[in-house]
Design a protein around this motif. Structure first.
Motif, PDB file in Angstrom:
ATOM      1  N   VAL A 131       0.830  -1.207   0.000  1.00 35.21           N
ATOM      2  CA  VAL A 131       0.000   0.000   0.000  1.00 35.21           C
ATOM      3  C   VAL A 131       0.866   1.258   0.000  1.00 35.21           C
ATOM      4  CG1 VAL A 131      -1.687   1.345   1.315  1.00 35.21           C
ATOM      5  CG2 VAL A 131      -1.968  -1.130   1.090  1.00 35.21           C
ATOM      6  N   THR A 132       1.878   1.296   0.868  1.00 35.76           N
ATOM      7  CA  THR A 132       2.729   2.492   0.936  1.00 35.76           C
ATOM      8  C   THR A 132       3.502   2.688  -0.365  1.00 35.76           C
ATOM      9  OG1 THR A 132       4.480   1.192   2.023  1.00 35.76           O
ATOM     10  CG2 THR A 132       2.987   2.441   3.445  1.00 35.76           C
ATOM     11  N   SER A 133       3.921   1.597  -1.004  1.00 32.77           N
ATOM     12  CA  SER A 133       4.640   1.714  -2.277  1.00 32.77           C
ATOM     13  C   SER A 133       3.744   2.292  -3.364  1.00 32.77           C
ATOM     14  CB  SER A 133       5.172   0.346  -2.719  1.00 32.77           C
ATOM     15  OG  SER A 133       6.101  -0.169  -1.790  1.00 32.77           O
ATOM     16  N   ALA A 134       2.535   1.738  -3.489  1.00 34.91           N
ATOM     17  CA  ALA A 134       1.616   2.202  -4.529  1.00 34.91           C
ATOM     18  C   ALA A 134       1.224   3.660  -4.320  1.00 34.91           C
ATOM     19  CB  ALA A 134       0.371   1.319  -4.556  1.00 34.91           C
ATOM     20  N   THR A 135       0.907   4.029  -3.081  1.00 37.59           N
ATOM     21  CA  THR A 135       0.461   5.398  -2.826  1.00 37.59           C
ATOM     22  C   THR A 135       1.617   6.399  -2.900  1.00 37.59           C
ATOM     23  OG1 THR A 135       0.614   4.952  -0.432  1.00 37.59           O
ATOM     24  CG2 THR A 135      -1.540   4.710  -1.459  1.00 37.59           C
ATOM     25  N   SER A 136       2.801   5.992  -2.469  1.00 34.67           N
ATOM     26  CA  SER A 136       3.952   6.894  -2.574  1.00 34.67           C
ATOM     27  C   SER A 136       4.269   7.208  -4.028  1.00 34.67           C
ATOM     28  CB  SER A 136       5.178   6.264  -1.899  1.00 34.67           C
ATOM     29  OG  SER A 136       4.967   6.077  -0.523  1.00 34.67           O
ATOM     30  N   LEU A 137       4.297   6.171  -4.861  1.00 32.68           N
ATOM     31  CA  LEU A 137       4.539   6.393  -6.289  1.00 32.68           C
ATOM     32  C   LEU A 137       3.447   7.265  -6.905  1.00 32.68           C
ATOM     33  CD1 LEU A 137       5.763   2.882  -7.504  1.00 32.68           C
ATOM     34  CD2 LEU A 137       7.080   5.006  -7.478  1.00 32.68           C
ATOM     35  N   PHE A 139       1.381   9.588  -5.300  1.00 27.22           N
ATOM     36  CA  PHE A 139       1.469  10.969  -4.835  1.00 27.22           C
ATOM     37  C   PHE A 139       2.596  11.729  -5.540  1.00 27.22           C
ATOM     38  CE2 PHE A 139      -0.600   9.508  -0.705  1.00 27.22           C
ATOM     39  CZ  PHE A 139      -1.751  10.238  -0.896  1.00 27.22           C
ATOM     40  N   GLY A 140       3.739  11.059  -5.741  1.00 24.94           N
ATOM     41  CA  GLY A 140       4.857  11.725  -6.396  1.00 24.94           C
ATOM     42  C   GLY A 140       4.759  11.741  -7.908  1.00 24.94           C
ATOM     43  N   GLY A 141       4.212  10.664  -8.477  1.00 23.63           N
ATOM     44  CA  GLY A 141       4.177  10.534  -9.928  1.00 23.63           C
ATOM     45  C   GLY A 141       3.266  11.528 -10.613  1.00 23.63           C
ATOM     46  N   GLY A 142       2.184  11.937  -9.961  1.00 24.66           N
ATOM     47  CA  GLY A 142       1.262  12.886 -10.571  1.00 24.66           C
ATOM     48  C   GLY A 142       1.925  14.210 -10.893  1.00 24.66           C
ATOM     49  N   GLY A 235       8.328  20.312 -10.494  1.00 29.62           N
ATOM     50  CA  GLY A 235       7.854  18.942 -10.667  1.00 29.62           C
ATOM     51  C   GLY A 235       8.799  17.925 -10.052  1.00 29.62           C
ATOM     52  N   LEU A 236      10.116  18.125 -10.257  1.00 24.14           N
ATOM     53  CA  LEU A 236      11.104  17.202  -9.712  1.00 24.14           C
ATOM     54  C   LEU A 236      11.139  17.272  -8.190  1.00 24.14           C
ATOM     55  CD1 LEU A 236      13.321  15.137 -10.155  1.00 24.14           C
ATOM     56  CD2 LEU A 236      14.960  17.028 -10.426  1.00 24.14           C
ATOM     57  N   VAL A 237      11.032  18.491  -7.635  1.00 23.42           N
ATOM     58  CA  VAL A 237      11.035  18.635  -6.176  1.00 23.42           C
ATOM     59  C   VAL A 237       9.857  17.885  -5.566  1.00 23.42           C
ATOM     60  CG1 VAL A 237      10.672  20.285  -4.297  1.00 23.42           C
ATOM     61  CG2 VAL A 237      12.337  20.790  -6.079  1.00 23.42           C
ATOM     62  N   ILE A 238       8.669  18.054  -6.141  1.00 25.27           N
ATOM     63  CA  ILE A 238       7.487  17.381  -5.606  1.00 25.27           C
ATOM     64  C   ILE A 238       7.615  15.866  -5.767  1.00 25.27           C
ATOM     65  CG2 ILE A 238       4.993  17.083  -5.872  1.00 25.27           C
ATOM     66  CD1 ILE A 238       4.861  20.034  -6.692  1.00 25.27           C
ATOM     67  N   PHE A 239       8.170  15.433  -6.893  1.00 22.83           N
ATOM     68  CA  PHE A 239       8.367  13.992  -7.096  1.00 22.83           C
ATOM     69  C   PHE A 239       9.337  13.431  -6.070  1.00 22.83           C
ATOM     70  CE2 PHE A 239      10.758  10.540  -9.261  1.00 22.83           C
ATOM     71  CZ  PHE A 239       9.715   9.632  -9.386  1.00 22.83           C
ATOM     72  N   LEU A 240      10.472  14.093  -5.866  1.00 24.74           N
ATOM     73  CA  LEU A 240      11.449  13.618  -4.890  1.00 24.74           C
ATOM     74  C   LEU A 240      10.884  13.654  -3.469  1.00 24.74           C
ATOM     75  CD1 LEU A 240      14.848  15.178  -6.058  1.00 24.74           C
ATOM     76  CD2 LEU A 240      14.125  12.791  -6.196  1.00 24.74           C
ATOM     77  N   ALA A 241       9.988  14.605  -3.205  1.00 19.59           N
ATOM     78  CA  ALA A 241       9.398  14.726  -1.871  1.00 19.59           C
ATOM     79  C   ALA A 241       8.661  13.456  -1.474  1.00 19.59           C
ATOM     80  CB  ALA A 241       8.434  15.915  -1.832  1.00 19.59           C
ATOM     81  N   ILE A 242       8.364  12.607  -2.431  1.00 21.63           N
ATOM     82  CA  ILE A 242       7.621  11.376  -2.162  1.00 21.63           C
ATOM     83  C   ILE A 242       8.368  10.137  -2.642  1.00 21.63           C
ATOM     84  CG2 ILE A 242       5.439  10.173  -2.592  1.00 21.63           C
ATOM     85  CD1 ILE A 242       4.266  13.079  -2.984  1.00 21.63           C
ATOM     86  N   PHE A 243       9.020  10.222  -3.827  1.00 21.65           N
ATOM     87  CA  PHE A 243       9.599   9.032  -4.440  1.00 21.65           C
ATOM     88  C   PHE A 243      10.763   8.464  -3.638  1.00 21.65           C
ATOM     89  CE2 PHE A 243      12.526   7.035  -7.555  1.00 21.65           C
ATOM     90  CZ  PHE A 243      11.706   5.983  -7.930  1.00 21.65           C
ATOM     91  N   VAL A 244      11.595   9.293  -3.052  1.00 23.58           N
ATOM     92  CA  VAL A 244      12.724   8.789  -2.276  1.00 23.58           C
ATOM     93  C   VAL A 244      12.222   7.938  -1.106  1.00 23.58           C
ATOM     94  CG1 VAL A 244      14.690   9.436  -0.824  1.00 23.58           C
ATOM     95  CG2 VAL A 244      14.269  10.654  -2.958  1.00 23.58           C
ATOM     96  N   GLY A 245      11.090   8.343  -0.534  1.00 25.24           N
ATOM     97  CA  GLY A 245      10.501   7.536   0.530  1.00 25.24           C
ATOM     98  C   GLY A 245      10.135   6.150   0.042  1.00 25.24           C
ATOM     99  N   PHE A 246       9.616   6.071  -1.168  1.00 25.39           N
ATOM    100  CA  PHE A 246       9.306   4.768  -1.764  1.00 25.39           C
ATOM    101  C   PHE A 246      10.563   3.909  -1.857  1.00 25.39           C
ATOM    102  CE2 PHE A 246       9.709   2.577  -5.887  1.00 25.39           C
ATOM    103  CZ  PHE A 246       8.855   1.506  -5.668  1.00 25.39           C
ATOM    104  N   SER A 295      11.623  13.177   2.447  1.00 30.87           N
ATOM    105  CA  SER A 295      10.837  12.121   1.824  1.00 30.87           C
ATOM    106  C   SER A 295      11.139  10.758   2.423  1.00 30.87           C
ATOM    107  CB  SER A 295      11.118  12.091   0.317  1.00 30.87           C
ATOM    108  OG  SER A 295      10.471  10.998  -0.297  1.00 30.87           O
ATOM    109  N   ALA A 296      12.410  10.508   2.755  1.00 28.99           N
ATOM    110  CA  ALA A 296      12.790   9.228   3.337  1.00 28.99           C
ATOM    111  C   ALA A 296      12.007   8.952   4.613  1.00 28.99           C
ATOM    112  CB  ALA A 296      14.288   9.213   3.621  1.00 28.99           C
ATOM    113  N   SER A 297      11.707  10.010   5.355  1.00 25.93           N
ATOM    114  CA  SER A 297      10.889   9.851   6.558  1.00 25.93           C
ATOM    115  C   SER A 297       9.406   9.807   6.219  1.00 25.93           C
ATOM    116  CB  SER A 297      11.154  11.008   7.529  1.00 25.93           C
ATOM    117  OG  SER A 297      10.291  10.923   8.646  1.00 25.93           O
ATOM    118  N   SER A 298       8.941  10.804   5.451  1.00 27.28           N
ATOM    119  CA  SER A 298       7.509  10.984   5.223  1.00 27.28           C
ATOM    120  C   SER A 298       6.858   9.790   4.545  1.00 27.28           C
ATOM    121  CB  SER A 298       7.266  12.234   4.374  1.00 27.28           C
ATOM    122  OG  SER A 298       7.721  13.382   5.045  1.00 27.28           O
ATOM    123  N   TYR A 299       7.509   9.252   3.519  1.00 34.74           N
ATOM    124  CA  TYR A 299       6.916   8.154   2.742  1.00 34.74           C
ATOM    125  C   TYR A 299       7.758   6.889   2.791  1.00 34.74           C
ATOM    126  CZ  TYR A 299       3.451  11.400   1.078  1.00 34.74           C
ATOM    127  OH  TYR A 299       2.409  12.298   1.025  1.00 34.74           O
ATOM    128  N   GLY A 300       8.730   6.864   3.697  1.00 36.24           N
ATOM    129  CA  GLY A 300       9.555   5.684   3.867  1.00 36.24           C
ATOM    130  C   GLY A 300       9.439   5.134   5.265  1.00 36.24           C
TER     131      GLY A 300
END
Length: 384
Positions: A131-137, A139-142, A235-246, A295-300
């Motif tokens: 669930v966390t993987s799918a939602t993290s990708l 939130f960041g992918g959009g 766009g990259l900042v928002i993506f990294l804000a979530i993707f690194v957590g994934f 991101s490592a904390s928020s979505y990881g």
């Protein structure tokens, strides 16, 4: 396995829609006349839709089944995005964000419970990771998808990323309804309050803190980047804000929930401090590094630990327990953004971000101090 894959894709699509419009915020609110306040209000309208859904309907899927709420969430995401295509304005953005909040509330509570039922009740951490993987990708992918689309198309209110959602969301909604039932609906009240399992307060508070830094990164930091002529990095900042957590979630899964929580509490202030230093020095490298650490904390670490712990401690109420966790998360996600938006128009964007950092450091230290004496770290079993 097919059911779990389709469910993961559906959760990805629901959350993909949430930040899809983020790179266009300044364009939507340009004529509103309220500056950073307008962005903060529109951004946080998402929580206006989400919080009542979590508080009142967090256990809805216990009554009507898991599949229907997720299908409805997919259609709400597509409708909200279509609204912004036909009427790209601040008012439409507020309505769209409310609808997206409702959809996220329905999908995350039902989806977490459904994933556990599909994978197996004794594989709680594995289900939480899915669930966390799918939602993290999602939130960041959009945001990244729209950022890339805009770079290819130029200025437009109908980027390719929107068109992709219009194709995929209805199809996934139909497939969700066709999936086999894995739960046993109960004759319970339609309105069911969230559950806050005993011993989870630290996990909820930590996720609220982590998501407060992410909310600031998504809503407020792009405005500061734009003021320095760095808007192409949004766009990259928002993506990294979530993707690194994934990317950190597999590592977090190998830790006990307690150790993952402690790691997250260290990364929260470290990340936003680095980001703010980057904004001050106009260093995009430091901005990206700080975003990645947050991101490592928020979505990881914090996200996986919290979702797993809440589900473990409420095996008979997983949907309502998930709602309880997200109440913590979205209080943190919204209130600092709203406050900083008003403060930014009064004293300046950077000063508002600095004030947020001071509060973040203080509260994180308090939560860490309260947490450190309440548990003894142990390595988690792989099936926990």
């Amino acid at each position: 396995m097919l059911a779990a894959t389709l469910l993961a894709l559906s959760l990805f699509a629901v959350t993909f829609a949430v930040n899809l419009q983020a790179p266009l915020y300044s364009s939507y609110v340009g004529d509103s006349g309220f500056g950073a306040t307008a962005v903060a209000i529109a951004f946080s309208a998402y929580v206006v839709g989400l919080m009542p859904t979590l508080v009142l309907l967090g256990g809805l899927s216990d009554r009507i089944g898991r599949r229907s709420p997720i299908a409805v969430a997919l259609l709400l995401g597509a409708f909200a995005t279509a609204l912004l295509v036909f009427d790209p304005s601040w008012g439409s953005l507020i309505v769209a964000r409310i609808l997206l909040g409702i959809g996220t509330g329905l999908a995350t509570t039902a989806g977490t419970a459904y994933m556990t039922e599909i994978i197996g009740g004794d594989q709680t951490r594995r289900a939480a990771l899915a669930v966390t993987s799918a939602t993290s990708l999602g939130f960041g992918g959009g945001a990244l998808g729209t950022g890339i689309s805009l770079s290819l198309q130029g200025p437009t209110f109908f980027p390719y990323s929107f068109a992709g959602l219009f194709i995929v969301a209805p199809l996934l909604a139909l497939l969700m309804v066709a999936l086999p039932r894995a739960d046993d609906p109960k004759p319970v009240s339609l309105l069911r309050l969230p559950v806050f399992p005993g011993g989870t307060r630290s996990f909820g508070a930590a996720l609220g803190l982590a998501w407060s830094s992410t909310g600031m990164t998504i809503a407020v930091v792009p405005l500061e980047l734009e003021s320095h002529g760095l808007s192409e990095w949004t766009g990259l900042v928002i993506f990294l804000a979530i993707f690194v957590g994934f990317l950190c979630q597999p590592l977090a899964k190998r830790m006990s929930n307690e150790i993952a929580l402690a790691t997250g509490l260290i990364l929260i202030p470290l990340g936003f401090s680095t980001l703010l230093l980057g904004v001050w020095l106009k260093s995009i490298a430091l901005v990206l590094l700080g975003t990645a650490l947050s991101s490592a904390s928020s979505y990881g670490f914090t996200y996986l630990a919290g979702l797993s712990e809440f589900a473990l401690r409420a095996p008979d109420n997983r949907a309502r327990a998930t709602a309880g966790l997200f109440v913590y998360a979205y209080v943190g996600f919204s209130i600092p953004v709203i406050g900083s938006g008003f403060l930014a128009d009064a004293i300046g964007l950077f000063e508002a971000m600095l004030a947020f950092l001071i509060v973040l450091l203080t509260v994180t230290a308090f939560v860490a101090a309260r947490t450190s004496g309440t548990w003894k770290p142990q390595y988690a079993r792989s099936d926990r």
